[in-house]
Scaffold this motif. Sequence first.
Motif, PDB file in Angstrom:
ATOM      1  N   ALA A 209       0.840  -1.211   0.000  1.00 32.82           N
ATOM      2  CA  ALA A 209       0.000   0.000   0.000  1.00 32.82           C
ATOM      3  C   ALA A 209       0.867   1.250   0.000  1.00 32.82           C
ATOM      4  O   ALA A 209       0.469   2.291  -0.530  1.00 32.82           O
ATOM      5  N   ASP A 210       2.072   1.155   0.609  1.00 31.89           N
ATOM      6  CA  ASP A 210       2.957   2.321   0.657  1.00 31.89           C
ATOM      7  C   ASP A 210       3.762   2.472  -0.634  1.00 31.89           C
ATOM      8  O   ASP A 210       4.452   3.464  -0.832  1.00 31.89           O
ATOM      9  N   ILE A 211       3.725   1.463  -1.480  1.00 32.21           N
ATOM     10  CA  ILE A 211       4.566   1.451  -2.674  1.00 32.21           C
ATOM     11  C   ILE A 211       3.742   1.715  -3.928  1.00 32.21           C
ATOM     12  O   ILE A 211       4.212   2.336  -4.874  1.00 32.21           O
ATOM     13  N   ASP A 212       2.491   1.243  -3.927  1.00 28.80           N
ATOM     14  CA  ASP A 212       1.692   1.304  -5.151  1.00 28.80           C
ATOM     15  C   ASP A 212       0.243   1.684  -4.828  1.00 28.80           C
ATOM     16  O   ASP A 212      -0.433   0.960  -4.091  1.00 28.80           O
ATOM     17  N   ASP A 213      -0.215   2.799  -5.403  1.00 28.65           N
ATOM     18  CA  ASP A 213      -1.606   3.247  -5.190  1.00 28.65           C
ATOM     19  C   ASP A 213      -2.619   2.228  -5.675  1.00 28.65           C
ATOM     20  O   ASP A 213      -3.758   2.217  -5.221  1.00 28.65           O
ATOM     21  N   ARG A 214      -2.210   1.413  -6.647  1.00 27.54           N
ATOM     22  CA  ARG A 214      -3.174   0.466  -7.242  1.00 27.54           C
ATOM     23  C   ARG A 214      -3.291  -0.815  -6.446  1.00 27.54           C
ATOM     24  O   ARG A 214      -4.207  -1.600  -6.690  1.00 27.54           O
ATOM     25  N   ALA A 215      -2.343  -1.062  -5.529  1.00 30.14           N
ATOM     26  CA  ALA A 215      -2.328  -2.365  -4.843  1.00 30.14           C
ATOM     27  C   ALA A 215      -3.601  -2.557  -4.018  1.00 30.14           C
ATOM     28  O   ALA A 215      -4.057  -1.651  -3.326  1.00 30.14           O
ATOM     29  N   ILE A 216      -4.143  -3.754  -4.113  1.00 32.98           N
ATOM     30  CA  ILE A 216      -5.342  -4.108  -3.357  1.00 32.98           C
ATOM     31  C   ILE A 216      -4.865  -4.937  -2.162  1.00 32.98           C
ATOM     32  O   ILE A 216      -4.231  -5.978  -2.349  1.00 32.98           O
ATOM     33  N   VAL A 217      -5.146  -4.458  -0.952  1.00 34.77           N
ATOM     34  CA  VAL A 217      -4.571  -5.109   0.228  1.00 34.77           C
ATOM     35  C   VAL A 217      -5.642  -5.916   0.952  1.00 34.77           C
ATOM     36  O   VAL A 217      -6.746  -5.428   1.216  1.00 34.77           O
ATOM     37  N   LEU A 218      -5.288  -7.163   1.294  1.00 31.29           N
ATOM     38  CA  LEU A 218      -6.136  -8.007   2.129  1.00 31.29           C
ATOM     39  C   LEU A 218      -5.488  -8.116   3.500  1.00 31.29           C
ATOM     40  O   LEU A 218      -4.275  -8.331   3.605  1.00 31.29           O
ATOM     41  N   SER A 219      -6.288  -7.968   4.546  1.00 36.87           N
ATOM     42  CA  SER A 219      -5.736  -8.158   5.886  1.00 36.87           C
ATOM     43  C   SER A 219      -6.895  -8.396   6.857  1.00 36.87           C
ATOM     44  O   SER A 219      -8.034  -8.623   6.439  1.00 36.87           O
TER      45      SER A 219
END
Length: 352
Positions: A209-219
């Motif tokens: 999330a800190d590297i790529d605006d497009r990244a979709i994060v699951l947590s």
Amino acid sequence: MAAPFATRLDNIGLSMIRQIMLQAAGCANLGIGEPEFYAPSVVREEAIRVVEEEKILYSPTLGLPSLGRAVRNYHGNRRGDAVCVTNGSQEALFDLLFALVDPGDEVLIPDPGFVAYATVIQLAGGVPVRYALPAQNDFMFSASEFERAMSTRTKAVLVNSPSNPTGRILASGDLEWIAGFCRDADVHLISDEIYREVHCLPERPPSLADIDDRAIVLSGVSKMASMTGWRIGWVCGPAAVVEKANVMHQYTSSCASTLAQKAALAVFSPEGRAAVERRRRQLDENRKFTCDWIDQRLGRAFAHPQGAFYLLLSVADLGRPSLEVALGLLKDRVAVIPGAAFGRQGEGFLRL
Ligand code: PMP
């Protein structure tokens, strides 16, 4: 008469993990992936208060706005992000893949990797394609293996760091390389960061999330706060993607448990964060103890974990499939997971 069951489950059964766990009663349990602490007291107290003082009704489908805001902040408050709170990140994975994958689409997943990835992709009609994290290279990221797995049919890429089952963590440079590659190829990048708070590095592992605006994060709170049974996870990412996943979520479960959502909000309070840190340190102690014990008493090779709470122990010298070794250990009342459950690179190892 028509066939009694849908063909979509013809080649899909319970995972090797669940099969081992069905036989694990009375065993020393090194099998299933969960910390054995209580949920933080601030969470339990809030749950009791809510039960006694509040009505527990459906929440909005996306989840309680207060929890959504806390989760968004936790992932760096990226512009354009939305959050959908789900029944564990497992449901988030399901909703997301069903929202992204068309029949025949390929999705890249790590080998070894979490057992659910391949199955959920298949259920969505997609094709799981594994990129090797080569065992002989201590399960580190290999750009050439990754490039080899990509094709014109690749729709999405899944990354998991810290990793289940290896406990390895991808370096910022690797994540940047992957993000750049996915951006150039115009494929979705999904980052499963469920173990991010469970690490033994001097600093918290990097987040996509800190590297790529497009990244979709699951947590979710399962691993970080020892709340596996509360079933609170989420997908956080660009609003357009999350809105699509939310449609799946609505028809899968309407919303995540409102009681559990209210309690999970307390994980993001100062007391909650301190409790997460205490659990991290305790798990780090356990890791050190286990690594020393294996070095001194077993003298077996293993992949050195940097995070999560798993360790892959080599049993390749026994010359038998890891499933057979794990089933043999069940007879000695020890439950472990055969590395083969996680992909070809896991063969020759047991996951503790
Ligand atoms: N991702 C990984 C890598 C996992 O290991 C797990 C659970 N073992 C999950 C997702 C799902 O966890 P939960 O549904 O409890 O959030």
